[in-house]
Scaffold this active site. Structure first.
Site, PDB file in Angstrom:
ATOM      1  N   TRP A   1       0.814  -1.214   0.000  1.00 40.44           N
ATOM      2  CA  TRP A   1       0.000   0.000   0.000  1.00 40.44           C
ATOM      3  C   TRP A   1       0.851   1.269   0.000  1.00 40.44           C
ATOM      4  O   TRP A   1       0.322   2.364  -0.136  1.00 40.44           O
ATOM      5  CB  TRP A   1      -0.961   0.003   1.191  1.00 40.44           C
ATOM      6  N   ARG A   2       2.161   1.117   0.139  1.00 38.57           N
ATOM      7  CA  ARG A   2       3.043   2.277   0.040  1.00 38.57           C
ATOM      8  C   ARG A   2       3.485   2.548  -1.401  1.00 38.57           C
ATOM      9  O   ARG A   2       4.227   3.493  -1.655  1.00 38.57           O
ATOM     10  CB  ARG A   2       4.275   2.077   0.935  1.00 38.57           C
TER      11      ARG A   2
ATOM     12  N   GLU B   1      -5.777   0.837   5.256  1.00 36.45           N
ATOM     13  CA  GLU B   1      -5.911   1.416   6.596  1.00 36.45           C
ATOM     14  C   GLU B   1      -7.038   0.762   7.380  1.00 36.45           C
ATOM     15  O   GLU B   1      -6.937   0.565   8.592  1.00 36.45           O
ATOM     16  CB  GLU B   1      -6.146   2.923   6.490  1.00 36.45           C
TER      17      GLU B   1
ATOM     18  N   GLY C   1     -11.519 -10.734  11.055  1.00 33.61           N
ATOM     19  CA  GLY C   1     -12.205 -10.322  12.275  1.00 33.61           C
ATOM     20  C   GLY C   1     -12.727  -8.896  12.207  1.00 33.61           C
ATOM     21  O   GLY C   1     -12.546  -8.200  11.212  1.00 33.61           O
TER      22      GLY C   1
ATOM     23  N   CYS D   1      10.093   2.411  18.255  1.00 34.69           N
ATOM     24  CA  CYS D   1       9.477   2.852  19.514  1.00 34.69           C
ATOM     25  C   CYS D   1       8.370   1.878  19.906  1.00 34.69           C
ATOM     26  O   CYS D   1       7.194   2.223  19.993  1.00 34.69           O
ATOM     27  CB  CYS D   1       8.939   4.274  19.350  1.00 34.69           C
TER      28      CYS D   1
ATOM     29  N   CYS E   1      13.983  13.112  22.591  1.00 33.77           N
ATOM     30  CA  CYS E   1      12.955  12.406  23.359  1.00 33.77           C
ATOM     31  C   CYS E   1      13.066  12.719  24.842  1.00 33.77           C
ATOM     32  O   CYS E   1      14.066  12.397  25.502  1.00 33.77           O
ATOM     33  CB  CYS E   1      13.092  10.902  23.132  1.00 33.77           C
TER      34      CYS E   1
END
Length: 377
Positions: A28-29, A41, A85, A197, A213
């Site tokens: 999808w990129r 998405e 699902g 992260c 950060c």
């Protein structure tokens, strides 16, 4: 001290360089088609990337554009969604596609406000579509960026709180470039949250934003984001019955308002014992006449189904929102008084080897595989 706007150019520059060197090659990129991005998405909501790839490519091969999705039968859409699902996503996509055709002439809308008007699309998904397809300056906040932003800002309260949400959305918008480049930066932010992260063990030594950060500076990256108390899990006991007639089995379509609405299931009843409640007793996993009688009575009361359980097959454990379900699966036969016309709702005798496109819910699909392995050889 909080991250200032003067550090945003550095953040964007470091993040962009990192993304160009480390991003995953996901299908999808490779497109700026808003329809394809919307499909990805929607599928990615609460579903792992590795699981979604095959579903995404298969879905687009059958419904390559929003017009064809709008024209499709809902059962065909649910069949392609089978196994992902959260089937409400598929039904809402189908409804949204119809709205795009009816109200936007089959052209996927470009403006965030218009995208938000479509069923099932919230602020994050609208921003992702607008950003990834049209390079619109639209902020996004989902699981990965929420965690990343919470750590960058040293957010000491739950990110689900109203004030926290406001602060995080404002930050997500503030760091975007003023002109072009939101597409790349938003993808980079999500990728950093997904690959570096991470929830339990953030890879701070590999993070291009380490020096910016605040949680890392405070040695608090393992404490952020603050986790809200989890909702209490409710245990339920369900029983499903496999009733055969030659090569056919009896299945039921779940009605509007029920769990797994529109999907098909084996006849199922809830035999959870509630304190002070009435109804037949049932012991999980026990092949007993008392259990069989409880199931027979519950099937008659719930569905008007005349059946005779004969033996135990297996137990399937699965969850729905805050409910954890132990599903005992039994085999049986219909009683002498059985007539499908007497049953409420939509029932059907099917050959599951031939009628493989029938959209079953996830537990029914698992039971089908266990009962009929020769059909999957």
């Amino acid at each position: 001290m909080p991250i200032s706007q003067t550090s945003f150019p550095t953040l964007r520059r470091r993040l962009t360089r990192w993304y160009q060197a480390h991003h995953r090659n996901l299908p999808w990129r490779k497109t700026d088609d808003p329809y394809a991005i919307w499909v990805s998405e929607t599928m990615l909501q609460q579903t792992q990337v590795s699981t979604v790839i095959d579903y995404y490519e298969r879905f687009l091969s059958v419904f390559p554009n929003v017009v064809e999705l709008a024209a499709a039968d809902e059962q065909a859409v649910l069949s392609l969604w089978q196994g992902l699902g959260y089937y409400r996503r598929a039904r809402q996509m189908h409804a949204a596609a119809k709205k795009v055709v009816d109200e936007f002439g089959g052209e996927f809308p470009r403006r965030v406000e218009e995208i938000l008007s479509l069923p099932g699309i919230g602020r994050y998904t609208a921003g992702a579509i607008a950003s990834f397809a049209f390079d619109t300056r639209a902020p996004i906040l989902e699981a990965n960026t929420l965690r990343l932003f919470s750590r960058l800002l040293l957010l000491r309260e739950s990110p689900k709180e109203t004030n926290s949400q406001k602060r995080l959305w404002e930050f997500a918008e503030a760091i975007l470039p003023s002109r072009s480049g939101s597409r790349l930066l938003n993808q980079a932010l999500m990728e950093l949250g997904s690959l570096v992260c991470t929830p339990q063990q953030p890879k701070c030594d590999a993070c291009p934003l380490q020096q910016l950060c605040l949680s890392y500076a405070a040695c608090a990256q393992h404490e952020i984001p603050v986790v809200s108390s989890k909702p209490k899990v409710t245990e339920l006991t369900h029983v499903a019955l496999v009733l055969k007639r030659g090569n056919q089995v009896l299945i039921r379509q779940n009605a509007v308002g029920e769990w797994w609405e529109g999907l098909w299931d084996f006849p199922r009843v809830n035999l959870t014992l509630v304190a002070g409640g009435t109804g037949p007793a049932y012991e999980l996993g026990a092949e007993s006449q008392a259990n069989f009688e409880s199931v027979r009575q519950a099937m008659a009361e719930t569905h008007g189904l005349d059946c005779i359980p004969t033996h135990y097959i297996t137990m399937i454990k699965h969850s729905v929102t805050r409910y954890r379900i132990s599903l005992d699966c039994l085999a049986g036969k219909v009683g002498k008084g059985f007539a499908i016309k007497n049953l409420s709702g939509n029932w059907r005798w099917v050959e599951l080897d031939r009628d493989s496109d029938i959209p079953l819910n996830a537990s029914a699909h698992r039971l089908r595989r266990q009962c009929f392995p020769k059909w999957y050889a």
